[in-house]
Design an enzyme around this catalytic site. Sequence first.
Site, PDB file in Angstrom:
ATOM      1  N   ARG B 229      88.401  18.623  49.690  1.00  0.00           N
ATOM      2  CA  ARG B 229      89.293  19.694  49.256  1.00  0.00           C
ATOM      3  C   ARG B 229      90.494  19.035  48.591  1.00  0.00           C
ATOM      4  O   ARG B 229      90.760  17.852  48.787  1.00  0.00           O
ATOM      5  CB  ARG B 229      89.753  20.531  50.447  1.00  0.00           C
ATOM      6  CG  ARG B 229      88.623  21.368  51.047  1.00  0.00           C
ATOM      7  CD  ARG B 229      89.103  22.106  52.273  1.00  0.00           C
ATOM      8  NE  ARG B 229      90.141  23.078  51.942  1.00  0.00           N
ATOM      9  CZ  ARG B 229      90.823  23.764  52.850  1.00  0.00           C
ATOM     10  NH1 ARG B 229      90.590  23.581  54.139  1.00  0.00           N
ATOM     11  NH2 ARG B 229      91.746  24.635  52.476  1.00  0.00           N
ATOM     12  N   HIS B 230      91.225  19.796  47.784  1.00  0.00           N
ATOM     13  CA  HIS B 230      92.496  19.316  47.253  1.00  0.00           C
ATOM     14  C   HIS B 230      93.422  18.979  48.426  1.00  0.00           C
ATOM     15  O   HIS B 230      93.212  19.443  49.555  1.00  0.00           O
ATOM     16  CB  HIS B 230      93.125  20.410  46.389  1.00  0.00           C
ATOM     17  CG  HIS B 230      93.240  21.722  47.117  1.00  0.00           C
ATOM     18  ND1 HIS B 230      94.247  21.985  48.007  1.00  0.00           N
ATOM     19  CD2 HIS B 230      92.424  22.801  47.118  1.00  0.00           C
ATOM     20  CE1 HIS B 230      94.064  23.189  48.521  1.00  0.00           C
ATOM     21  NE2 HIS B 230      92.954  23.711  48.006  1.00  0.00           N
ATOM     22  N   ASN B 236      99.247  26.617  50.882  1.00  0.00           N
ATOM     23  CA  ASN B 236      98.696  26.338  52.218  1.00  0.00           C
ATOM     24  C   ASN B 236      99.827  26.372  53.252  1.00  0.00           C
ATOM     25  O   ASN B 236      99.674  26.930  54.334  1.00  0.00           O
ATOM     26  CB  ASN B 236      98.034  24.948  52.268  1.00  0.00           C
ATOM     27  CG  ASN B 236      96.750  24.851  51.474  1.00  0.00           C
ATOM     28  OD1 ASN B 236      96.383  23.777  51.000  1.00  0.00           O
ATOM     29  ND2 ASN B 236      96.039  25.957  51.313  1.00  0.00           N
ATOM     30  N   ARG B 293      96.065  22.060  41.813  1.00  0.00           N
ATOM     31  CA  ARG B 293      96.026  21.305  43.068  1.00  0.00           C
ATOM     32  C   ARG B 293      94.846  20.334  43.142  1.00  0.00           C
ATOM     33  O   ARG B 293      94.946  19.291  43.770  1.00  0.00           O
ATOM     34  CB  ARG B 293      96.073  22.239  44.276  1.00  0.00           C
ATOM     35  CG  ARG B 293      95.018  23.347  44.324  1.00  0.00           C
ATOM     36  CD  ARG B 293      95.452  24.386  45.366  1.00  0.00           C
ATOM     37  NE  ARG B 293      94.509  25.453  45.643  1.00  0.00           N
ATOM     38  CZ  ARG B 293      94.368  26.563  44.913  1.00  0.00           C
ATOM     39  NH1 ARG B 293      95.053  26.735  43.796  1.00  0.00           N
ATOM     40  NH2 ARG B 293      93.523  27.511  45.282  1.00  0.00           N
ATOM     41  N   GLU B 313      88.506  28.154  42.902  1.00  0.00           N
ATOM     42  CA  GLU B 313      88.383  28.818  44.199  1.00  0.00           C
ATOM     43  C   GLU B 313      87.843  30.247  44.031  1.00  0.00           C
ATOM     44  O   GLU B 313      88.007  30.863  42.971  1.00  0.00           O
ATOM     45  CB  GLU B 313      89.755  28.834  44.888  1.00  0.00           C
ATOM     46  CG  GLU B 313      89.812  29.467  46.272  1.00  0.00           C
ATOM     47  CD  GLU B 313      88.848  28.887  47.312  1.00  0.00           C
ATOM     48  OE1 GLU B 313      87.640  28.771  47.002  1.00  0.00           O
ATOM     49  OE2 GLU B 313      89.294  28.572  48.428  1.00  0.00           O
ATOM     50  N   HIS B 378      87.743  23.479  46.309  1.00  0.00           N
ATOM     51  CA  HIS B 378      88.431  24.386  47.228  1.00  0.00           C
ATOM     52  C   HIS B 378      87.539  24.747  48.413  1.00  0.00           C
ATOM     53  O   HIS B 378      86.332  24.572  48.366  1.00  0.00           O
ATOM     54  CB  HIS B 378      88.837  25.643  46.463  1.00  0.00           C
ATOM     55  CG  HIS B 378      89.592  25.328  45.209  1.00  0.00           C
ATOM     56  ND1 HIS B 378      90.956  25.296  45.141  1.00  0.00           N
ATOM     57  CD2 HIS B 378      89.152  24.959  43.971  1.00  0.00           C
ATOM     58  CE1 HIS B 378      91.337  24.945  43.920  1.00  0.00           C
ATOM     59  NE2 HIS B 378      90.257  24.742  43.185  1.00  0.00           N
TER      60      HIS B 378
END
Lengths: 460, 460
Positions: B229-230, B236, B293, B313, B378
Amino acid sequence: MPVYTVSHVSNIRICVVMVGLPARGKSFISQRIVRYLSWLSIKAKSFNVGNYRREKKSHPNAEFFDSHNEDGLKIRKEAAVEAVKDMMKFFQDELGVVAILDATNSTKERRDWILKLCRENSIEPMFLESWCDDDSIITKNIMDVKTSSPDYLGQDPELAAKDFIKRISKYKETYEPLEVETNKDLTFIKLINVSEQVIINKIETYLESRIVYYVMNLHIKPRSIYLSRHGESMYNLEGKIGGDADLSERGWKYAQKLPELVKKVLKSEEHDDYDDDDDTDIKLTVWTSTLKRTQQTASYLPYDKLQWKALDELDAGACDGLTYEEIELQFPQDFKERDENKYEYRYRGGESYRDVVIRLEPIIMELELQENILIITHQAILRCIYAYFMNIPQEESPWMSIPLHTLIKLEPRAFKTIVERIKADIPAVSTYKEKGTSQLGEIEDINNKSKNLITGAPLR
Amino acid sequence: MPVYTVSHVSNIRICVVMVGLPARGKSFISQRIVRYLSWLSIKAKSFNVGNYRREKKSHPNAEFFDSHNEDGLKIRKEAAVEAVKDMMKFFQDELGVVAILDATNSTKERRDWILKLCRENSIEPMFLESWCDDDSIITKNIMDVKTSSPDYLGQDPELAAKDFIKRISKYKETYEPLEVETNKDLTFIKLINVSEQVIINKIETYLESRIVYYVMNLHIKPRSIYLSRHGESMYNLEGKIGGDADLSERGWKYAQKLPELVKKVLKSEEHDDYDDDDDTDIKLTVWTSTLKRTQQTASYLPYDKLQWKALDELDAGACDGLTYEEIELQFPQDFKERDENKYEYRYRGGESYRDVVIRLEPIIMELELQENILIITHQAILRCIYAYFMNIPQEESPWMSIPLHTLIKLEPRAFKTIVERIKADIPAVSTYKEKGTSQLGEIEDINNKSKNLITGAPLR
């Protein structure tokens, strides 16, 4: 950084070397591959050796192609050399990715010469042979050639056909097909009777595998593709883009009239190609997007229906639900940028036309394999689908006008797609925005300006 | 109305009849096709005749497979009958779409029997022969069988290998490969030495053509796929979903550390399979989404990079930019519906997991063809990609935990995918929402609950 489409094609250069006797559909396949790749923004071009030869010898008869005709041999070799030279320029100066050498390339000697040139120039050679012993296919191709080939321009079609058959037999004398055993080190596809049987050898890169898959799915059965935008929606009335609005009153009228329009075109189809039965036997499937306005438009149609998320309208992201005037006010920089490069511009949090083309690729692939399909979808999506069939450059496609309440019939033929527009005669607003303005056209008015749609761009 | 994926498969029932000597990778291909189709929600199942035979005769030696062994012949035929019976049940009671009859089916007689059964039951038969004369491939397969086949459980591996080679020679005595000429009326694919050469005959439907294309792209070269994932993003930190936020301070730390993590796993790779050179020769390409990201996370990596819109995403539509608590407040009905069927639930104006799978299909196809790839994307996207490689049912995949700041290594082997997790040891918030709550887990805490991720679901 660019967003990649089918694949990252950096540093890959492929030469598709066509192989096959005359009248085996080589030019048809070449042009289809070029159209498909160009639509995906992969730089592709076909080099037809016949065109180079015609500059030196415009109306040759069959004797010209005899393998003992020294003059003929010399001219034909010169034409091949010139085509290859231009192909090399295309790779070097135009950064071409896929070149197609459209010629018979029917002897091992000729193919070895091309192979050597490719290897010296770091070009991947991929041979594509069209082999055919099905007389009905060959006869059909001969009929096409006798009326459309510049070699026989102005000549009696029957004499032209006879000469062309003789020319084929001249080629047959020296033809050496690709052999599974002796050519097992080459990358090749061998199509037998179109795609009844396909032999694929040493396909290694992703782009080669895409070309193979595309060619495998081509068929030559006659069929039509019908396109329509959804009926006028409540958002259309307000000039808003995006959203998931219901149809307007006039939109519902279009939905009610659509079955009649469809029936009429299917009927005319039947009288052209099928037997004279009164009941229509043509199978039709309706594809819509997942948005209400396309499904409402399809609701009166008595055919199988399928929903595709991939047919949803271009996602306008932050601009969804706004009018063009509001976009110009709220996002002036974006509004300008989009007008400057509408194909590449991606709405904030949304999509560009290029993004739409990528998600439509599986739809195009399935369309190639299918027979009669009616697609009810949205303006931007129809522009992209239409651009594929009509071979319209991607920088032009976002500016085409595709009016509401109009059924479009596309008939893919070998070297062109025939377009017919059937207007429902139910008024609708225009949703066409010209470059440099935020104003939409007058009702119905702009529709008549749609040059592209009426004439279609010729196949290149 | 369902949204269709690869194709509308209504009323289509395909039986893929495997053909080939033992140790030709038939079960490998069968399981891969089932995994691919299941991931696309197309009901598919493999019926391995060997498993049915083992219920009657669990540890046969080579003599059992001799064509003059009456007892052996009887038991083997009974096993085939039972497998076919279960296959018919699968079509009729479970509404199966693609069944794979995984057996040698090495004689014309056996194939004619299956052909007849298919035709009587309106099932499309598609033969898939794996033909191989490349000793290195056969030897590798024999080595796999001697250690993994239940037929040789508990036996000395060397004796097992010898007996298995003898078994192959017994089959060779009566083996009748598919012939291009005599079988030209059958729908078939013939793979020669994996996919060095592929012969495709009379493939007519879209689903068949998808299976062919998938099988063509399979390769058996060892490689790894890396997923991450980023890094932790500003969204977040706030518990918001969607958007296009920058990395947080800790997210940037992860980006800085990632090159070291990647180098370490690539090095260990090299020592396993490659020569002992100190410099890493393994080619790696990094794929990201188009969102900031993921690109920021990739920014310190010294490899070729590609952006894919298809890796963006899951689009949360109207809920983009909200926290789960806000979604529960503003869209209580939607919040509940999503928890009840997370795979199918489509956000208003956005996407469902099913929609994501459809747009990821070309990514999966390209991944099958590629060698070493690192994908930085994502949570929802990684869940879908992970579900494909680990064969996790689609109703479970949206609930898997894929923590931040963790590099995942997937090594696809013949019958399983090996998973390794490398934690960067940089704290991050949890973005995992359990069913029935709008609260996210504690920092790092939830990560340890991710059973699926640690063990991986076995291949079915």
